[in-house]
Structure formats: C-alpha cells, structure tokens
Motif scaffolding. Structure first.
Motif, PDB file in Angstrom:
ATOM      1  N   VAL A  98       0.856  -1.186   0.000  1.00  0.00           N
ATOM      2  CA  VAL A  98       0.000   0.000   0.000  1.00  0.00           C
ATOM      3  C   VAL A  98       0.893   1.237   0.000  1.00  0.00           C
ATOM      4  O   VAL A  98       1.887   1.281   0.742  1.00  0.00           O
ATOM      5  CB  VAL A  98      -0.908   0.021   1.262  1.00  0.00           C
ATOM      6  CG1 VAL A  98      -1.692   1.317   1.353  1.00  0.00           C
ATOM      7  CG2 VAL A  98      -1.852  -1.174   1.262  1.00  0.00           C
ATOM      8  N   ALA A  99       0.540   2.222  -0.814  1.00  0.00           N
ATOM      9  CA  ALA A  99       1.283   3.481  -0.830  1.00  0.00           C
ATOM     10  C   ALA A  99       0.863   4.323   0.377  1.00  0.00           C
ATOM     11  O   ALA A  99      -0.322   4.590   0.577  1.00  0.00           O
ATOM     12  CB  ALA A  99       1.011   4.247  -2.116  1.00  0.00           C
ATOM     13  N   VAL A 100       1.845   4.696   1.172  1.00  0.00           N
ATOM     14  CA  VAL A 100       1.630   5.619   2.294  1.00  0.00           C
ATOM     15  C   VAL A 100       2.551   6.796   2.021  1.00  0.00           C
ATOM     16  O   VAL A 100       3.773   6.668   2.121  1.00  0.00           O
ATOM     17  CB  VAL A 100       1.942   4.966   3.659  1.00  0.00           C
ATOM     18  CG1 VAL A 100       1.808   5.983   4.774  1.00  0.00           C
ATOM     19  CG2 VAL A 100       1.036   3.767   3.899  1.00  0.00           C
ATOM     20  N   GLY A 101       1.954   7.904   1.626  1.00  0.00           N
ATOM     21  CA  GLY A 101       2.756   9.026   1.166  1.00  0.00           C
ATOM     22  C   GLY A 101       3.442   8.624  -0.122  1.00  0.00           C
ATOM     23  O   GLY A 101       2.823   8.087  -1.034  1.00  0.00           O
ATOM     24  N   ASP A 102       4.759   8.819  -0.184  1.00  0.00           N
ATOM     25  CA  ASP A 102       5.503   8.448  -1.395  1.00  0.00           C
ATOM     26  C   ASP A 102       6.224   7.109  -1.244  1.00  0.00           C
ATOM     27  O   ASP A 102       7.095   6.780  -2.043  1.00  0.00           O
ATOM     28  CB  ASP A 102       6.494   9.548  -1.767  1.00  0.00           C
ATOM     29  CG  ASP A 102       7.506   9.830  -0.663  1.00  0.00           C
ATOM     30  OD1 ASP A 102       7.382   9.241   0.439  1.00  0.00           O
ATOM     31  OD2 ASP A 102       8.412  10.647  -0.885  1.00  0.00           O
ATOM     32  N   LEU A 152      -5.692  -0.415   6.408  1.00  0.00           N
ATOM     33  CA  LEU A 152      -6.897  -1.226   6.606  1.00  0.00           C
ATOM     34  C   LEU A 152      -7.718  -1.316   5.328  1.00  0.00           C
ATOM     35  O   LEU A 152      -8.059  -2.412   4.881  1.00  0.00           O
ATOM     36  CB  LEU A 152      -7.752  -0.656   7.737  1.00  0.00           C
ATOM     37  CG  LEU A 152      -9.109  -1.329   7.950  1.00  0.00           C
ATOM     38  CD1 LEU A 152      -8.948  -2.794   8.334  1.00  0.00           C
ATOM     39  CD2 LEU A 152      -9.914  -0.578   9.006  1.00  0.00           C
ATOM     40  N   GLY A 153      -8.035  -0.179   4.735  1.00  0.00           N
ATOM     41  CA  GLY A 153      -8.926  -0.158   3.575  1.00  0.00           C
ATOM     42  C   GLY A 153      -8.306  -0.719   2.313  1.00  0.00           C
ATOM     43  O   GLY A 153      -8.756  -1.734   1.768  1.00  0.00           O
ATOM     44  N   VAL A 154      -7.256  -0.079   1.843  1.00  0.00           N
ATOM     45  CA  VAL A 154      -6.608  -0.508   0.598  1.00  0.00           C
ATOM     46  C   VAL A 154      -5.937  -1.866   0.801  1.00  0.00           C
ATOM     47  O   VAL A 154      -6.096  -2.783  -0.011  1.00  0.00           O
ATOM     48  CB  VAL A 154      -5.595   0.553   0.113  1.00  0.00           C
ATOM     49  CG1 VAL A 154      -4.838   0.062  -1.116  1.00  0.00           C
ATOM     50  CG2 VAL A 154      -6.310   1.872  -0.171  1.00  0.00           C
ATOM     51  N   GLY A 155      -5.196  -2.000   1.910  1.00  0.00           N
ATOM     52  CA  GLY A 155      -4.523  -3.273   2.181  1.00  0.00           C
ATOM     53  C   GLY A 155      -5.508  -4.415   2.339  1.00  0.00           C
ATOM     54  O   GLY A 155      -5.258  -5.530   1.875  1.00  0.00           O
ATOM     55  N   GLU A 174     -17.813   2.026  10.725  1.00  0.00           N
ATOM     56  CA  GLU A 174     -17.430   3.425  10.879  1.00  0.00           C
ATOM     57  C   GLU A 174     -16.658   3.863   9.632  1.00  0.00           C
ATOM     58  O   GLU A 174     -16.627   3.171   8.636  1.00  0.00           O
ATOM     59  CB  GLU A 174     -16.644   3.639  12.165  1.00  0.00           C
ATOM     60  CG  GLU A 174     -17.418   3.246  13.408  1.00  0.00           C
ATOM     61  CD  GLU A 174     -17.401   4.298  14.483  1.00  0.00           C
ATOM     62  OE1 GLU A 174     -16.579   5.225  14.418  1.00  0.00           O
ATOM     63  OE2 GLU A 174     -18.226   4.181  15.407  1.00  0.00           O
ATOM     64  N   GLY A 175     -16.006   4.988   9.695  1.00  0.00           N
ATOM     65  CA  GLY A 175     -15.287   5.513   8.534  1.00  0.00           C
ATOM     66  C   GLY A 175     -13.870   5.005   8.415  1.00  0.00           C
ATOM     67  O   GLY A 175     -13.142   5.386   7.500  1.00  0.00           O
ATOM     68  N   HIS A 176     -13.462   4.117   9.313  1.00  0.00           N
ATOM     69  CA  HIS A 176     -12.078   3.654   9.343  1.00  0.00           C
ATOM     70  C   HIS A 176     -11.641   2.963   8.056  1.00  0.00           C
ATOM     71  O   HIS A 176     -10.461   2.963   7.735  1.00  0.00           O
ATOM     72  CB  HIS A 176     -11.861   2.701  10.521  1.00  0.00           C
ATOM     73  CG  HIS A 176     -12.167   3.328  11.837  1.00  0.00           C
ATOM     74  ND1 HIS A 176     -12.737   2.615  12.866  1.00  0.00           N
ATOM     75  CD2 HIS A 176     -12.008   4.583  12.297  1.00  0.00           C
ATOM     76  CE1 HIS A 176     -12.911   3.414  13.904  1.00  0.00           C
ATOM     77  NE2 HIS A 176     -12.474   4.610  13.583  1.00  0.00           N
ATOM     78  N   ALA A 177     -12.545   2.336   7.353  1.00  0.00           N
ATOM     79  CA  ALA A 177     -12.182   1.592   6.146  1.00  0.00           C
ATOM     80  C   ALA A 177     -12.598   2.324   4.877  1.00  0.00           C
ATOM     81  O   ALA A 177     -12.704   1.718   3.815  1.00  0.00           O
ATOM     82  CB  ALA A 177     -12.809   0.200   6.184  1.00  0.00           C
ATOM     83  N   PHE A 179     -11.082   4.017   2.766  1.00  0.00           N
ATOM     84  CA  PHE A 179     -10.201   3.834   1.611  1.00  0.00           C
ATOM     85  C   PHE A 179     -10.443   2.510   0.891  1.00  0.00           C
ATOM     86  O   PHE A 179     -10.038   2.350  -0.251  1.00  0.00           O
ATOM     87  CB  PHE A 179      -8.740   3.984   2.022  1.00  0.00           C
ATOM     88  CG  PHE A 179      -8.391   5.403   2.406  1.00  0.00           C
ATOM     89  CD1 PHE A 179      -8.291   6.393   1.443  1.00  0.00           C
ATOM     90  CD2 PHE A 179      -8.184   5.738   3.730  1.00  0.00           C
ATOM     91  CE1 PHE A 179      -7.987   7.699   1.792  1.00  0.00           C
ATOM     92  CE2 PHE A 179      -7.877   7.044   4.092  1.00  0.00           C
ATOM     93  CZ  PHE A 179      -7.779   8.028   3.128  1.00  0.00           C
ATOM     94  N   ALA A 180     -11.105   1.560   1.534  1.00  0.00           N
ATOM     95  CA  ALA A 180     -11.484   0.322   0.840  1.00  0.00           C
ATOM     96  C   ALA A 180     -12.453   0.657  -0.296  1.00  0.00           C
ATOM     97  O   ALA A 180     -12.366   0.082  -1.384  1.00  0.00           O
ATOM     98  CB  ALA A 180     -12.115  -0.678   1.806  1.00  0.00           C
ATOM     99  N   GLY A 181     -13.360   1.580  -0.048  1.00  0.00           N
ATOM    100  CA  GLY A 181     -14.290   2.006  -1.093  1.00  0.00           C
ATOM    101  C   GLY A 181     -13.568   2.618  -2.277  1.00  0.00           C
ATOM    102  O   GLY A 181     -13.879   2.320  -3.436  1.00  0.00           O
ATOM    103  N   PHE A 182     -12.576   3.457  -1.999  1.00  0.00           N
ATOM    104  CA  PHE A 182     -11.790   4.055  -3.079  1.00  0.00           C
ATOM    105  C   PHE A 182     -11.009   2.988  -3.848  1.00  0.00           C
ATOM    106  O   PHE A 182     -10.870   3.068  -5.066  1.00  0.00           O
ATOM    107  CB  PHE A 182     -10.831   5.117  -2.534  1.00  0.00           C
ATOM    108  CG  PHE A 182     -11.534   6.315  -1.965  1.00  0.00           C
ATOM    109  CD1 PHE A 182     -12.524   6.975  -2.669  1.00  0.00           C
ATOM    110  CD2 PHE A 182     -11.207   6.785  -0.696  1.00  0.00           C
ATOM    111  CE1 PHE A 182     -13.179   8.076  -2.144  1.00  0.00           C
ATOM    112  CE2 PHE A 182     -11.847   7.883  -0.157  1.00  0.00           C
ATOM    113  CZ  PHE A 182     -12.834   8.535  -0.884  1.00  0.00           C
ATOM    114  N   GLU A 183     -10.496   1.987  -3.133  1.00  0.00           N
ATOM    115  CA  GLU A 183      -9.762   0.906  -3.804  1.00  0.00           C
ATOM    116  C   GLU A 183     -10.696   0.094  -4.704  1.00  0.00           C
ATOM    117  O   GLU A 183     -10.326  -0.291  -5.807  1.00  0.00           O
ATOM    118  CB  GLU A 183      -9.084   0.002  -2.771  1.00  0.00           C
ATOM    119  CG  GLU A 183      -8.318  -1.156  -3.355  1.00  0.00           C
ATOM    120  CD  GLU A 183      -7.089  -0.774  -4.174  1.00  0.00           C
ATOM    121  OE1 GLU A 183      -6.474  -1.678  -4.757  1.00  0.00           O
ATOM    122  OE2 GLU A 183      -6.733   0.429  -4.254  1.00  0.00           O
TER     123      GLU A 183
END
Length: 189
Positions: A98-102, A152-155, A174-177, A179-183
């Motif tokens: 997963v990309a975290v920053g660069d 959590l989301g992307v991974g 909750e909103g914690h995941a 980024f899964a939606g974006f993935e």
C-alpha cells in the motif's frame, strides 16, 4: 433483504461478506480493541461464526492494544500498554503493498479463528521500519490515523484479492475503512 438464488425459489443466497473494522474485542488476551466499537465488532464476527455465515473480517495487527487501566494503591489510574499476544495467530505467506505518502509499504497478514470467530485477517507492515504505523491502537496524530486507515482499507481489499476470496458485499464499520471504497472504485476504472 437477502438475495434469492436463481432457480431456487425456497433457498436463500447469503452473500459472501467482508467486514472491515479498526479494532476487534475477541478475548482479553488479544488486545486489539479500545472499547464499545471493538466489542461490537467481536460480537458480530463471533455471531457470524455461530450462524455459519459466509463472512471474513479484516483489521490491523496492533503491536499494543489501546490501554489496560489499573488503579494504584494511591488511587491514581495508570495506563499500561500490553504487547499483543500472537500465539493463536497464523502468519500467512501472502504479501500486499500500500502506498503511504511516497513510500510503498509491504504488508503481511495474520489469521485467527482461535476465538470461535470467522476468519479474521490482521495486516501489519512487513518491515520493522514501518511498524510505527501499527504500534498502538489509536496512537499518533491525524497523519498517522490516515496512514492506518489506508492500510486497513486498501490493504484489506488487496489481501482479499491475493487470497482469491470472491466477496459480494463489503461492510465498513465506521469511517475507518473508507479507503477500501476508493480501492474498489480504482479496480473498476
């Protein structure tokens, strides 16, 4: 409302569900929860196991849980951060990034079903230098929190793909995941 399988008027199709949550309260020895949200998530995945639901859960492998509070002889509350017990966890061979920053952060996964729960997959950075991301549940600042939610989301979505699990329904606790939606959207583009 449950979907009905084609050609099976009386049989109900229960979709394969992936349940994403930042914390899980399964057992006091597995310190992956802070309170109500984690206890609720733990109850949900234990109930899914008992009801034989076709479901998996995803979370993060926290090095330390939120806190264990004790009251000292002087009456003062003391916080203790206990290292998470990994003895009932199975390390899987799959690696996702997963990309975290660069930076691309490779993640490994653990699985547990030792607490009468459905398969729970817990992600953790593979490299020691990246473990600050999962050092402590809800620790750090806003940037740390966003990085944890990316893991959590992307991974989580990438691990499901790597495991070959055919998921029909995604539940984000909750909103914690988020980024899964974006993935999932990125996969369809």
């Amino acid at each position: 409302m449950e979907n009905v399988k084609k050609g099976d008027g009386n049989m109900r199709h229960r979709p394969k569900v992936a349940y994403f949550c930042m914390e899980y309260g399964l057992d006091p020895s597995l310190t992956l929860y802070a309170g109500g949200l984690g206890v609720l998530a733990g109850d949900i995945i234990k109930a899914a196991h008992d009801q034989k639901r076709d479901m998996v859960a995803l979370g993060l492998m926290w090095h330390q849980g939120y806190t264990v509070q004790t009251i000292g002889e002087d009456g003062a509350i003391r916080d203790q951060f206990v290292e998470t017990d990994r003895t009932k966890l199975e390390l899987l061979p799959e690696i996702v990034s997963v990309a975290v920053g660069d930076k691309m952060v490779p993640l490994r996964a653990f699985r547990t079903t030792a607490y009468n729960n459905i398969p729970l997959y817990l992600l953790e950075p593979l490299d020691e230098s990246d473990r600050w991301l999962t050092q402590s549940l809800y620790g750090g600042d806003a940037r740390d929190r966003i990085a944890q939610e990316l893991l959590l989301g992307v991974g989580g979505v990438r691990l499901l793909r790597e495991l070959g699990l055919d998921i029909e329904l995604y539940h984000f606790n909750e909103g914690h995941a988020l980024f899964a939606g974006f993935e999932l959207i990125r996969e369809t583009m």
